[in-house]
Design an enzyme around this catalytic site. Structure first.
Site, PDB file in Angstrom:
ATOM      1  N   ASP A 115       0.372  11.938   7.309  1.00  0.00           N
ATOM      2  CA  ASP A 115       0.066  13.322   7.678  1.00  0.00           C
ATOM      3  C   ASP A 115       1.231  14.153   8.226  1.00  0.00           C
ATOM      4  O   ASP A 115       1.532  15.224   7.720  1.00  0.00           O
ATOM      5  CB  ASP A 115      -1.121  13.357   8.668  1.00  0.00           C
ATOM      6  N   GLU A 361       4.350  -5.171   4.752  1.00  0.00           N
ATOM      7  CA  GLU A 361       5.507  -4.352   5.145  1.00  0.00           C
ATOM      8  C   GLU A 361       6.246  -5.152   6.219  1.00  0.00           C
ATOM      9  O   GLU A 361       6.303  -4.781   7.380  1.00  0.00           O
ATOM     10  CB  GLU A 361       5.063  -2.994   5.691  1.00  0.00           C
ATOM     11  N   HIS A 404       3.436  -0.492   0.342  1.00  0.00           N
ATOM     12  CA  HIS A 404       4.685  -1.261   0.428  1.00  0.00           C
ATOM     13  C   HIS A 404       4.629  -2.569  -0.369  1.00  0.00           C
ATOM     14  O   HIS A 404       5.339  -2.730  -1.340  1.00  0.00           O
ATOM     15  CB  HIS A 404       5.094  -1.552   1.881  1.00  0.00           C
TER      16      HIS A 404
HETATM   17 ZN   LIG Z   1       3.209   4.071   5.357  1.00  0.00          ZN
END
Ligand SMILES: [Zn+2]
Ligand SMILES: *[C@@H]1O[C@H](CO)[C@@H](O)[C@H](O)[C@H]1NC(C)=O
Ligand SMILES: *[C@@H]1O[C@H](CO)[C@@H](O)[C@H](O)[C@H]1NC(C)=O
Ligand SMILES: *[C@@H]1O[C@H](CO)[C@@H](O)[C@H](O)[C@H]1NC(C)=O
Ligand SMILES: *[C@@H]1O[C@H](CO)[C@@H](O)[C@H](O)[C@H]1NC(C)=O
Ligand SMILES: *[C@@H]1O[C@H](CO)[C@@H](O)[C@H](O)[C@H]1NC(C)=O
Ligand SMILES: *[C@@H]1O[C@H](CO)[C@@H](O)[C@H](O)[C@H]1NC(C)=O
Length: 548
Positions: A115, A361, A404
């Site tokens: 966002d 990630e 990711h």
């Molecule tokens: Zn992210």
């Protein structure tokens, strides 16, 4: 080839023999086999199956000429942007001809964004903090906080923040406002001249990363800024030739000057309204969808409520709310498995809530963690977090895409299964580098996946925080660094098409998006194919004949 051969006559003989053979029949079978292998790998790589049209071939030749020239140049200077830290590479990338083409390329959609990381922080400094009634204070740990209010809000408790200072008044007292504004900008991005010193390890880099979102919260959650932020963010991506966005949004309460707060429903409706406003101005723009996201430090009961809220929001806004995700640092947050009670609510009720989980990630692998745990019991935060097992659970929980998937290549069984189910990963090269998962992007694990043609999209995560903009910088890193020498226009076309194919758009919306993209793509290809080569081929130091 002479290594190991005894000196003297035999060596001379074998040299003569080698010279004689290299130009005769014996070399040919090797060449054939090599070419076959090369051809097979070319077909396997991402986009390798695409057949280019005549004009695309022409554009590809031009693009690859430039790419090769830049790679050759980099080998000479030993300054190859993808192998450098992005903060140091950025200005070099901006000089690249390939980068210039990538900026013009219609890249389709950006599917992995957060966002408040999508719009250049410059805008927050120059626009948001210059609005009336903007106050700031310092927390005891020295972090800045902002709040719009009229009249000035009561002084916070000393453990929270200092007295509120009206920014307008403060700026009037300053000798040099530019200097102050620059210091604000430094508070809002990770950019720094010497990143390896400033961010010595992942703890330091994540703490700065999270401090930025904490600091800008009071700005971006102010209703008038919130609206304009969305609009300007779309503008920035649109200018970078991106037609559609999927935003992971935390839907925090947004506030008004008089201190009233809005709920999540209001935020989603505002996203929807601002996007339609933007589309009125730019009819080619396709829109946005929201993936409601919660922080993975929240407890299970909290996430149970969030899943419930996600289901309700999806019922209210079926075309805007695409699904649910968990965000924040995986290495220290709860695992997906720890949330299973919450995440299984939809399936247990027989309702659908698409997931778009960040998973893998991390630079840690299960085995490394296990052996650390064996020797040093980890802090409670780490206990049983199973870290990169998130990839397993993302698969089992039917994640639509994987955010990711940095650790995916370490899990061959998961990888095989996600491939079979056509679950793409969202590769964010600059984010992975800045957050210290990989330093030289030629070594990004997605290189393996790209070479095998694993489904993927490229995105930019929080470009504004990393000092990037839109998608083009990440496309540059993926094309020049991760994809290596062989990535060509097919790779780029596949990445752009994937971004629509794997989006959360409905079937009809997807078709329209693909058509809108194709139209722009053909135009782009024609532009590149017809552009005079010397305009592109101009390199620093090369003699270029004047066009006139
Ligand atoms: Zn992210
Ligand atoms: C901020 O930008 C908005 C439009 O996005 C504009 O209406 C407003 O005047 C700007 N405010 C400042 C202080 O620059
Ligand atoms: C204010 O600071 C900026 C940035 O440090 C500098 O370039 C500029 O010359 C300074 N202006 C004045 C009037 O001192
Ligand atoms: C953040 O801004 C404040 C106020 O100008 C400044 O004192 C501080 O040094 C800045 N922090 C950074 C990291 O630049
Ligand atoms: C607070 O401000 C908002 C936006 O201007 C307005 O809609 C709302 O009615 C106000 N509420 C109160 C209690 O004054
Ligand atoms: C979960 O966290 C919320 C706040 O985030 C807190 O109010 C609640 O008490 C916690 N519940 C449990 C069971 O720890
Ligand atoms: C995942 O999908 C499979 C096959 O459609 C289904 O059987 C299973 O219940 C789903 N699991 C979850 C957690 O949604």
């Amino acid at each position: 080839m002479l290594v190991g051969v005894p000196p003297g006559r035999p060596a001379l003989l074998s040299l003569l023999w080698a010279v004689a053979m290299s130009s005769s029949c014996l070399g040919i079978p090797i060449d054939e086999e090599r070419n076959q292998l090369l051809m097979r790998e070319k077909m396997m790589q991402l986009g390798g199956q695409l057949v280019l049209k005549k004009e695309e071939e022409l554009a590809n030749t031009k693009l690859m000429t430039l790419k090769k020239a830049e790679l050759t140049q980099a080998m000479k200077t030993q300054n190859f942007p993808p192998s450098m830290h992005f903060f140091q590479a950025k200005s070099l990338i901006e000089k690249s001809e390939v980068f210039n083409i990538l900026k013009k390329m219609p890249k389709g959609a950006a599917l992995h964004l957060h966002d408040f990381g999508i719009l250049s922080m410059d805008w927050l400094v120059k626009n948001a903090t210059y609005r009336p009634h903007c106050h700031f204070c310092f927390t005891p740990r020295g972090a800045m906080q902002f709040k719009f209010a009229y009249p000035t809000p009561p002084t916070p408790a000393p453990t929270e923040c200092s007295e509120w200072i009206l920014l307008e008044k403060y700026r009037k007292m300053l000798q040099n406002v530019t200097e102050f504004d620059n210091s604000l900008l430094r508070n809002f991005t990770m950019m720094t001249e010497n990143p390896d010193v400033a961010y010595a390890n992942q703890n330091v880099v994540w703490s700065k990363f999270e401090a930025i979102f904490f600091t800008i919260a009071g700005l971006v959650h102010y209703a008038p800024v919130f609206r304009d932020y969305i609009f300007q963010g779309l503008q920035e991506f649109y200018e970078d030739n991106v037609l559609y966005l999927e935003l992971r949004a935390m839907l925090f309460p947004v506030y008004e000057l008089n201190g009233t707060y809005h709920d999540r429903e209001w935020s989603v409706r505002t996203y929807k309204e601002v996007a339609s406003m933007f589309m009125k101005k730019h009819p080619e723009f396709i829109g946005i969808k929201i993936i409601y996201s919660e922080h993975r430090f929240k407890n299970v009961s909290f996430i149970m409520e969030s899943v419930q809220a996600a289901l309700e929001l999806r019922t209210m806004f079926p075309r805007t709310v695409a699904g649910f995700d968990l965000v924040g640092r995986e290495d220290t947050g709860y695992s997906l498995y720890a949330y299973k009670e919450a995440l299984l609510i939809p399936v247990s009720r027989g309702v659908k809530l698409p997931y778009f989980f960040h998973a893998g990630e991390t630079g840690w692998s299960v085995n490394q963690i296990q052996s650390i745990e064996d020797h040093h019991p980890l802090s409670p935060d780490w206990q049983g977090t199973s870290i990169d097992r998130n990839l397993l659970d993302a698969l089992i929980l039917n994640s639509t895409r994987i955010g990711h998937g940095f650790a995916l290549s370490k899990h061959p069984a998961v990888w095989a299964e996600t491939w079979k189910k056509d679950i793409p990963i969202e590769v964010c090269p600059i984010s992975n580098q800045v957050l210290k998962l990989v330093s030289d992007l030629r070594n990004h694990p997605a290189a393996v996946l790209m070479a095998t043609g694993y489904p993927m999209v490229v995105s930019s995560d929080d470009p504004a925080v990393f000092g990037a903009k839109g998608l083009s910088y990440d496309f540059y890193e993926a094309f020049m660094g991760i994809g290596g020498m062989t990535a060509d226009l097919r790779t780029l076309k596949q990445l752009a098409m994937n971004s629509i194919k794997y989006s959360a758009l409905l079937q009809g919306e997807k078709k329209a998006a693909m058509e809108a993209w194709e139209e722009r793509w053909d135009k782009f290809v024609a532009d590149v194919a017809r552009s005079p080569q010397h305009l592109h081929a101009r390199r620093r130091g090369d003699h270029v004949p004047h066009p006139h």
